[in-house]
Design an enzyme around this catalytic site. Structure first.
Site, short mmCIF file in Angstrom:
data_model
loop_
_atom_site.label_atom_id
_atom_site.label_comp_id
_atom_site.label_asym_id
_atom_site.label_seq_id
_atom_site.Cartn_x
_atom_site.Cartn_y
_atom_site.Cartn_z
N LYS A 179 44.72 23.52 -32.86
CA LYS A 179 43.53 24.10 -32.24
C LYS A 179 43.92 24.61 -30.85
CE LYS A 179 38.68 23.15 -31.10
NZ LYS A 179 37.62 22.11 -31.06
N LYS A 225 43.11 26.65 -36.13
CA LYS A 225 41.93 27.24 -35.51
C LYS A 225 42.31 27.76 -34.12
CE LYS A 225 37.21 25.86 -34.12
NZ LYS A 225 36.24 24.75 -34.02
#
Length: 330
Positions: A203, A255
């Site tokens: 992330k 992500k």
């Protein structure tokens, strides 16, 4: 050699001559089961609240969320990932409402699970940022820094209340060191070995999260660069991947998706567990904004972006277009 000898004998264009031909030889196919729908549920509203930065996406009421879940089942997608938006007055430094069994996220989990049963994977965002008055993904120490280990204790509590509320899958998104192992232990201690963990393994600290902050009514001041990853780096993604798998992650996620397809491909090539990618708010909003101005073909752009994410190695894609695209594919 004849006078025609200079023409090519091998012509790749033969396999592009018609829609049927192109469909037959397609190497990557999208399917409704590929998709997971992220959804926001807001406490204390009587009608869905449009999110200005994400045209077409809303903060749901409890009732409209149940309807969205039922539509997701009908469309054939695999899951719905829930994010809770509490009343502002209920936020505090510890994110208490995030572990309150009657907090908005836990209530919504029970609502959706009652609505869809096991016909849709009910997933929950496991993070404190929606519930803290400072907007960070963890609790802060005396100097205002995110305290990793104190945050892990809160994540363990969150995992247990979310499992009790009906989550099939928890998605730890805070990027705290050791979070997967602590959450796995916490779930197992209450006999919830069946609850899976979708690890937000990779992330990045990304500008593309911008519209999401409106979606969850974030109270964040500053940034999350001390715990989310540096966009300049890829090797630490593989290190995070190794750690999460060792701690018991059942699935892993990258992500954002679109700006990090190279990372997604590296991760997918490295593991034998399912790999997901989250097409985040900024990716969604860019397409919607350009389409609104007539600059791109909206439907084609959506399919192209999703196909690229799957081609890079994602087995599942979290996207705000999940239900819409699944309906069209069916």
């Amino acid at each position: 050699m004849t006078k025609y000898g200079s023409f090519p004998g091998t012509r790749p264009r033969r396999l592009r001559t018609s829609p049927v031909m192109r469909r037959m030889v397609a190497e990557t196919r999208l399917h409704p089961a590929d998709f997971i729908l992220p959804a926001f549920v807001r406490e204390g509203v009587s009608e869905p609240v449009p999110i200005a930065a994400m045209p077409g996406v809303v903060q749901h009421t409890r009732d409209s969320l149940k309807k969205a879940a039922a539509e997701a089942v009908e469309a054939g997608i695999s899951g719905i990932m829930l994010f809770g938006v509490p009343e502002e007055a209920k936020k505090d430094a510890q994110g208490t409402v995030g572990t309150d069994p009657d907090g908005i996220l836990q209530v919504a989990l029970r609502d959706v699970r009652a609505e869809v049963g096991d016909d849709l994977l009910v997933m929950s965002d496991l993070c404190l940022d929606e519930f803290t008055d400072h907007g960070h993904c963890g609790v802060l120490d005396a100097e205002g820094r995110v305290d990793n280990d104190a945050t892990l204790e809160r994540y363990a509590e969150m995992a247990q209340v979310q499992a009790d509320a009906g989550a099939h899958v928890v998605g730890p998104s805070g990027m705290m060191d050791g979070q997967i192992g602590v959450i796995r232990d916490a779930l197992d201690q209450i006999g919830r070995e069946d609850v899976a963990i979708l690890a937000y393994t990779v992330k990045y600290s990304s500008a593309f999260f911008g519209p999401f902050r409106e979606a969850v009514a974030s109270s964040l001041k500053g940034d999350r660069k001390t715990y989310q990853q540096d966009p300049a780096n890829w090797r630490e993604s593989l290190r995070e991947l190794e750690l999460d798998l060792a701690e018991g992650a059942d699935m892993v996620m990258v992500k954002p998706a679109g700006p990090y397809l190279d990372i997604l491909a590296r991760v997918a090539d490295s593991v034998d567990v399912p790999v997901a990618a989250y097409q985040i708010s900024g990716e969604y909003s860019m397409v919607e904004a350009a389409a609104e101005r007539g600059w791109i073909d909206r439907d084609q752009a959506i399919l192209e972006a999703l196909t690229g994410i799957k081609r890079a190695g994602a087995r599942n894609i979290l996207t705000y277009w999940a239900t819409e695209v699944a309906q069209k594919l069916r």
